[in-house]
Design a protein around this motif. Structure first.
Motif, short mmCIF file in Angstrom:
data_model
loop_
_atom_site.label_atom_id
_atom_site.label_comp_id
_atom_site.label_asym_id
_atom_site.label_seq_id
_atom_site.Cartn_x
_atom_site.Cartn_y
_atom_site.Cartn_z
N THR A 208 94.42 80.03 139.35
CA THR A 208 93.11 79.46 139.02
C THR A 208 93.19 78.56 137.79
O THR A 208 92.47 77.56 137.71
CB THR A 208 92.10 80.60 138.78
OG1 THR A 208 92.62 81.50 137.79
CG2 THR A 208 91.82 81.37 140.05
N GLY A 213 90.25 76.50 138.95
CA GLY A 213 89.33 77.44 139.58
C GLY A 213 89.63 77.84 141.00
O GLY A 213 89.01 78.77 141.52
N CYS A 214 90.58 77.21 141.69
CA CYS A 214 90.88 77.57 143.08
C CYS A 214 91.97 78.65 143.10
O CYS A 214 93.06 78.45 142.55
CB CYS A 214 91.35 76.35 143.87
SG CYS A 214 91.73 76.74 145.59
N SER A 421 85.21 81.82 144.77
CA SER A 421 84.68 81.47 143.45
C SER A 421 83.84 80.20 143.42
O SER A 421 83.02 80.03 142.52
CB SER A 421 85.84 81.33 142.46
OG SER A 421 86.80 80.41 142.95
N ASP A 422 84.00 79.29 144.40
CA ASP A 422 83.22 78.06 144.37
C ASP A 422 81.85 78.31 144.98
O ASP A 422 81.59 79.34 145.62
CB ASP A 422 83.95 76.96 145.14
CG ASP A 422 84.15 77.31 146.60
OD1 ASP A 422 83.28 76.93 147.41
OD2 ASP A 422 85.15 78.00 146.90
#
Length: 481
Positions: A208, A213-214, A421-422
């Motif tokens: 991440t 963030g991915c 998370s997105d």
């Protein structure tokens, strides 16, 4: 006065002598011993006779144990119950013949009774036969219970004087054995993009951080100058998050799954040898479609290979799907990343599985038991009939396969809420299916056959988990079809 005193003194002397004689009991002991010696002798003799009888009974119990065990050995399980009865009887006679003081007629069924209950199927009630009657069972047995019962006498050395010439002795022994069935394992590996999750908490943090963030190592390859998906680029080339993971030495779940399946082939080979059974294995994977990896063509009519080392060498054929860019597996064709098609997976697997499962015995005409072994995270995302389906695995297809007598074992590499998370994933995946209510695990549990669901999550040992599930599958195969 003198005449009267003499008789009186004589009388007193006689009375005193009588009293002394009455008080002197030394002769009584001798008489008691003399009277007791006879019953004491017979008591000691009977104790010797009883001890002798108990020693004979102990030896006959051992002979009965040996006879019962001889009836359920691996080679004997392939013999008819007639042969089994004769073998058990010969074992008992061989170990009991020549025992001093023993009287038993092995040809009298009231003195030596041997019964054998055979079942030619895993769930059959069995056919019972005895050594004194012919048996109709002539095929190999799936399970067998053998019981040896004896009634004999021990000759007495002392008891005969009292009219008790023998003592009765008796005993019984029972042995049970079930043949480990032959099993065909159809291993289906989920290679969809969601399986590209780091295998450890540290890996998740590194992934991440490297991708802003991915959490997933999405595999993309497009190098076009256009950027319809808004994917970040470095030097004009789209970021391939799969390569990011590789550059950072982040271990992914797909890496551990591949190693776990190779370990499984080794475990299956060892277990087959220990169980004196035949285990064969086939490999397939799925993402947006289903692929039969090995064997690519049926062997002896089945999509499995008995050479498990050969199967292990083809585990690497299971490759993760490569996307052109986000939402486009094929450049220019939007599929919304629908890369986990369970409908296609079960349809493909159903075609490679046998029409029905065999019982796994060595009886003529029987075939191995069939088991579908699935390694997946359980999150569905597929296009089917023009519509998009997201959520739990469709259990109706599982039921159709199980209705053919084929069991399903599932190793769940848990889909974590933190990985969604997105914004889109939170709204379409996490909130409806992962948190606060987990709808994925119950669906996978329902898809699996009873007792054949096992879950492993981040930081868990996938190889150990898969091995545990395999052992549960083998053990349950002894009990149910």
């Amino acid at each position: 006065m003198t005449r009267i005193a003499k008789p009186l003194r004589l009388w007193r002397t006689i009375c005193a002598s009588a009293g002394a004689l009455r008080r002197d009991r030394r002769g009584n002991v001798l008489m008691i011993v003399g009277l007791s010696i006879i019953p004491l002798t017979f008591s000691a003799g009977m104790a010797i006779d009883y001890s002798r009888a108990m020693r004979l009974q102990t030896k006959l119990n051992a002979a009965a144990d040996a006879a019962a065990l001889a009836a359920v050995t691996r080679p004997m399980m392939n013999q008819s119950s007639n042969v089994t009865c004769t073998t058990a009887k010969n074992m008992f006679v061989g170990q009991s013949t020549g025992l001093s003081g023993l009287t038993i007629n092995a040809n009298d069924p009231t003195q030596l009774a041997i019964s054998v209950t055979d079942s030619a199927t895993p769930t059959g009630t069995g056919t019972t036969s005895t050594c004194s009657a012919s048996s109709s069972a002539t095929t190999a047995s799936y399970s067998r219970t053998a019981t040896v019962t004896y009634h004999a006498t021990s000759q007495n050395a002392f008891g005969g004087i009292l009219g008790l010439s023998t003592l009765a002795i008796h005993g019984s022994s029972t042995a049970y054995s079930a043949v480990a069935p032959n099993i065909d394992f159809y291993v289906m590996i989920d290679t969809s993009p969601s399986m590209l999750l780091p295998a450890t908490s540290a890996g998740l943090a590194s992934m991440t951080a490297a991708t802003n963030g991915c959490a997933f190592a999405c595999h993309q390859s497009n190098t076009s100058s256009s950027d319809p998906g808004g994917t970040p680029r470095v030097n004009g080339v789209y970021w391939d998050y799969y390569q990011v993971a590789r550059n950072a030495n982040i271990v992914l779940r797909t890496d551990l799954v591949a190693g776990a399946v190779q370990d499984l082939t080794t475990l299956a080979s060892t277990t087959a040898q220990n169980n004196h059974a035949i285990y064969r294995m086939g490999l397939s994977d799925f993402d947006y479609t289903y692929r039969q990896l090995w064997p690519t063509v049926p062997m002896s009519g089945y999509n499995v290979d008995s050479n498990l080392s050969n199967v292990s060498s083809h585990v690497g054929d299971a490759q993760v799907v490569t996307y052109c860019i986000n939402n486009q597996r094929v450049c220019g064709s939007n599929d919304n990343d629908t890369g986990t098609n369970y409908t296609a997976a079960f349809t493909g697997a159903s075609a490679t599985l046998p029409a029905t499962s065999g019982l796994g015995t060595n009886n003529s005409g029987d075939t191995p038991q069939a088991m579908l072994f699935i390694i997946t995270d359980g999150m569905r995302d597929e296009l089917n009939g023009g519509s998009r389906y997201i959520g739990p695995i469709p259990t109706s297809q599982c039921t159709a396969i199980k209705n053919r007598g084929i069991r399903i074992a599932i190793l769940d590499t848990q889909y974590l809420p933190a990985s969604a998370s997105d914004g889109w994933s939170i709204a379409n995946v996490k909130t409806p299916y992962l948190s606060p209510n987990d709808l994925i695990t119950p669906a996978l549990t329902a898809c699996a056959s009873p007792g054949l669901f096992y879950q492993v999550t981040t930081d868990g040992d996938i190889s150990t988990a898969l091995g545990t599930l395999f052992q549960k599958a083998v053990a349950s195969a002894r009990l149910t079809q």
